[in-house]
Every structure is written in C-alpha cells, then in structure tokens.
Design a protein around this motif. Sequence first.
Motif, short mmCIF file in Angstrom:
data_model
loop_
_atom_site.label_atom_id
_atom_site.label_comp_id
_atom_site.label_asym_id
_atom_site.label_seq_id
_atom_site.Cartn_x
_atom_site.Cartn_y
_atom_site.Cartn_z
N UNK A 86 0.85 -1.19 0.00
CA UNK A 86 0.00 0.00 0.00
C UNK A 86 0.88 1.23 0.00
N UNK A 87 0.33 2.37 -0.42
CA UNK A 87 1.07 3.63 -0.34
C UNK A 87 0.70 4.42 0.92
N UNK A 88 -0.17 3.86 1.75
CA UNK A 88 -0.51 4.49 3.02
C UNK A 88 0.58 4.12 4.04
N UNK A 89 1.35 5.09 4.55
CA UNK A 89 2.45 4.77 5.46
C UNK A 89 2.02 4.26 6.81
N UNK A 90 0.71 4.34 7.11
CA UNK A 90 0.22 3.90 8.42
C UNK A 90 -0.61 2.62 8.37
N UNK A 91 -0.74 2.04 7.16
CA UNK A 91 -1.61 0.88 7.03
C UNK A 91 -0.98 -0.39 7.58
N UNK A 92 0.31 -0.55 7.39
CA UNK A 92 0.97 -1.78 7.83
C UNK A 92 2.36 -1.46 8.35
N UNK A 93 2.66 -1.97 9.55
CA UNK A 93 3.99 -1.83 10.13
C UNK A 93 4.86 -2.94 9.59
N UNK A 94 5.57 -2.65 8.49
CA UNK A 94 6.36 -3.68 7.82
C UNK A 94 7.57 -3.04 7.18
N UNK A 95 8.55 -3.88 6.83
CA UNK A 95 9.75 -3.38 6.18
C UNK A 95 9.46 -2.72 4.85
N UNK A 96 8.53 -3.30 4.07
CA UNK A 96 8.17 -2.73 2.78
C UNK A 96 7.57 -1.35 2.91
N UNK A 97 6.71 -1.17 3.90
CA UNK A 97 6.10 0.14 4.14
C UNK A 97 7.14 1.15 4.58
N UNK A 98 8.03 0.74 5.47
CA UNK A 98 9.06 1.67 5.96
C UNK A 98 10.05 2.03 4.86
N UNK A 99 10.39 1.06 3.99
CA UNK A 99 11.26 1.38 2.86
C UNK A 99 10.61 2.45 1.98
#
Length: 519
Positions: free
Chosen positions: A36-49
């Motif tokens: 997802x492009x929502x930075x708060x949707x999932x706490x994951x490495x992909x999101x943080x990258x």
Amino acid sequence: MKTLKSKLAIALIAAGLSFNVAAAEIKVGYAADPVSMDPHEQLSGGTLQMSHMVFDPLVRFTQDLEFEPRLAESWKRIDDNTFRFTLRKGVKFHSGNTLTADDVVWTFNRLKSSPDFKAIFEPYTAMKKVDDYTVELISKGPYPLVLQTATYIFPMDSKFYSGKTADGQDKSLLVKHGNSFASTHISGTGPFIVTSREQGVQVVFERFKDYWDTESKGNVDKLTLIPIKEDATRVAALLSGGVDMIAPVAPNDHKRVEKADGIDLVTLPGTRIITFQMNQTSNEALKDVRVRQAIVHAINNEGIVKKIMKGFATAAGQQGPAGYSGYEADLVPRYDLKKAKELMKEAGYENGFNLSMMAPNNRYVNDAKVAQAAAAMLSKIGIKVDLKTLPKAQYWPEFDLCSADMMMIGWHSDTEDSANFSEFLTMTRDEKTGKGQYNCGYYSNPEVDKLVNASNVETDPAKRSKMLQTVEATLYNDAAFVPLHWQNLAWGAKSNVHIKPIVNAMDYPYFGDLVVDEK
C-alpha cells in the motif's frame, strides 16, 4: 545501466562546462513491493522502505545506530514528560504545500489510531503545536525511547489528505488491506515522488525537484522497483543486467554474486528475529505448555541456520539478540528430539496430532524452505503439519486473521530495543492500545505485560535491562513462541551503484542518498 542527463546537465556540457555527477536511472529487484502507499496501514519493512523514499521522518538512524536530524533539525528534553522538536523551515510536500507543525500533529494523531502503529505511540498523551515550526511530544511518564519513536513519525501532507473524494470518502481514512484514498494517492516530503504503480509488477519513483535536502549527494533521478519473488530469478536479473541492484541475496547465491565481474555483495549482521507463533485459541493441544515446549525442542534451528541459511544467520533462543537490553546469554537454542518426545508423551499426545501451518514465500530469506524444514521436523514427534505458503501480499491478510495453528512472523525491533518485540509479539492482545497486535499465538501472561510496561517508564538502564531479562526468561520457560534465528542482511549491486553507504541494519536503504557512477 542507463543514465539520463537532465536538461541542465546537457546545457552545461554543450557550453563546455564541467558537470560532476550525471543523473542516473536504476532498476531495483526486491522480493516484494509495498502492499500500500498508506504509510500507516501496515507496520512492515516494505512500508518503511517506501516511507524513507517518499516521506521523511523527524529523525532517522545512522548506520551505527546514532540519530541524525531530518525534518526535525534539532530537539531537546524540556522536562521528564516533554520532548521538543524544532522543524526545518521551507520544506515542501510533493503537492506544493509547505510543511508546518500542523502536519506533524495531524500525522501523530493518525498514527495513534492506526491498528499497527498505535502501540508504538501508546506511551504518549499528545503531540502539541508550540508554533508553526515547533512541536512537543508529551509522554504519560518518563520515557526512555523518544528519539527511537521519532524515527517512525513521517509527517503527512494534512491538506492533501483532508476533505472528501469524488465518491464522498474521507481522504484521511485508514483501511487495513483495503482500498482508500491514502492507499493509492501519496504526497510526502521525501526525495522521490511515485509516478506509477502496478501492484506486483513495478513501482516507479522519480526525483522530487523541490526536495529540501540539497546537501545529499544522491543522484538517482528515476528508480523502478520491480518485485521478483524467486531468489534465483532475482540474482539472474542482476547478473544479466536486467536490474542494477537486488535484495535480499539468498545465502545460496552469495558466492555466485561475489564471483561475478562488476558486481558487489554487501552484507550486515541482522537483528530481525524469525519465529513461529503457536495459536492457543485454534488448537487445543497448543494450550499445554508441555506441547509448546516439545515443538520448540523438536525444531532444530541451529540445523536450519547451517543447512538452509548456509550459516548466514544466528540461531535464536530468545527475542532480542546480543547487545540488546534484556539479552540473557543462558537462553540458548534447545533442540533435543528425545526431550521433545518425552514432553509429548507427558502431555498425553504420544501419538501426535494434526496442526495447520502458514508462512510467506517471499518475505523473509528462505521463508518457505524454513517452514518446510520445520514441518518435517515436527513429523518426527508425531505432529502432522498441513503447510500452506503464500506471497506476502496474500499472507498478511491471513496473518491478521491468525488463520493457522502456527504462523511465521519476523520482527525487527522498531526501537532497536527488546521491549518492542514483546509489545507486538507476546504481550496480551489489546485492540485499544495496539499491544500484542501481531501476537497470533494468543499468549497472555499478566506478569510479562506488567514488566514490559514498567520497563517503558524505567530510565535506569540497569534496572530496565533486568526487567527485560525476566521477560525473556519467562517467555523461554513458557515456550511462548518458537525462536528460529536472527536473519542477516545481504544486497547485491553493480559496482558503480554505491550501496554500501546507504544500507543499514533496519533493512531500508536510504535511496535518496544513493550515488551511481557512469559506466
């Protein structure tokens, strides 16, 4: 590798003037793309990258785990409960809006409502605006991890994310594994904008012309992120020139990458724990501590590290690795097949039982192979495993439902501190606070909860470490989860792509600072 000259560079060259570094275009092969492009949707490495590429945090870690200013140019503690951040002036969002304290406060309030992130921010009561470029983060009590927390505050463009969509949906809506404005539209302050995205195919990032960090030496003007699930295919793409960088490089492929001309292998010790959780609500047998102990004793995690990980990992007996507050040297791996069989007999399961197991097949290094090995090992004590592996995008919705009796989960501490493992993986599940958000074992121990909460307001390092050591020992004795290993990190890149300065133990390279030489 392709290089692109900007119009300015071409003009300079035509005029006979020097130009130090040409703008570069690169392709990066990753095991998976952001869900997802929502930075708060999932706490994951992909999101943080993604967040480090499109947004910017208030503060970020350096390679040696010190703190460096980003959108907060300075900070200071006002009193035991108050930390003040002074923001940079003149920072632009991709939309053209200017960053102010209002955006930081808005972002903090949204983080507090995120199912995945709110546990990180549970120690705080509020983020207060002092003036347009000053905010204060106020904790419920003395809190030792404020700067660590600040690395997770990526200010969002509050004006861009406010209002209604054409179909009447609130633009700020946060939808887990769903379709929302924020999951498909993005405006940050980061070095890159997203110009196109096709889930599972590619994400294209281009340099933000008004990026605030003019001192960065980064010269990548276009970066295409391509998900390549299979390890061998990813390496082949690098060696053939189809991509300029890959991550991760599986242990089986290290020698192949190292021997290739014009290719570099960069490695770092890792602190991400890979585990299995044992769901005590879906399988009656797993409520018995003797059965859980038997499972832990039956899985030869040192053998997994040696054979499957090719030694490129460290077998684990607890959550936090050596060097973390709370690490206890006596809590070692405990493979003992004879002991495992004795425990099964003692618990009344001498003839075994059936259980379901799920794992991703493109999230962690050799994740599917590790799961297959664990299932085979459990068969030796009579446990018949129904194993299902899924791509990351399909796995996480199943994990959120705790869909199997045993679920694989890897975790890198959000604060480089062992308490964070417990906050998300082993504390009692609490929807209100977000504690235990990723606890699919449904393990619950009030003493563990009490100690972790107490450690988060204890400012004496020695006392805090003792509390967390007690937590680790309790989890060990209760067989709260199956520890596998701490996963090391490896990246491969063409030699002119200088990744060594931008990679880190958190496993999200700072691509905005990446320098690529012309070939």
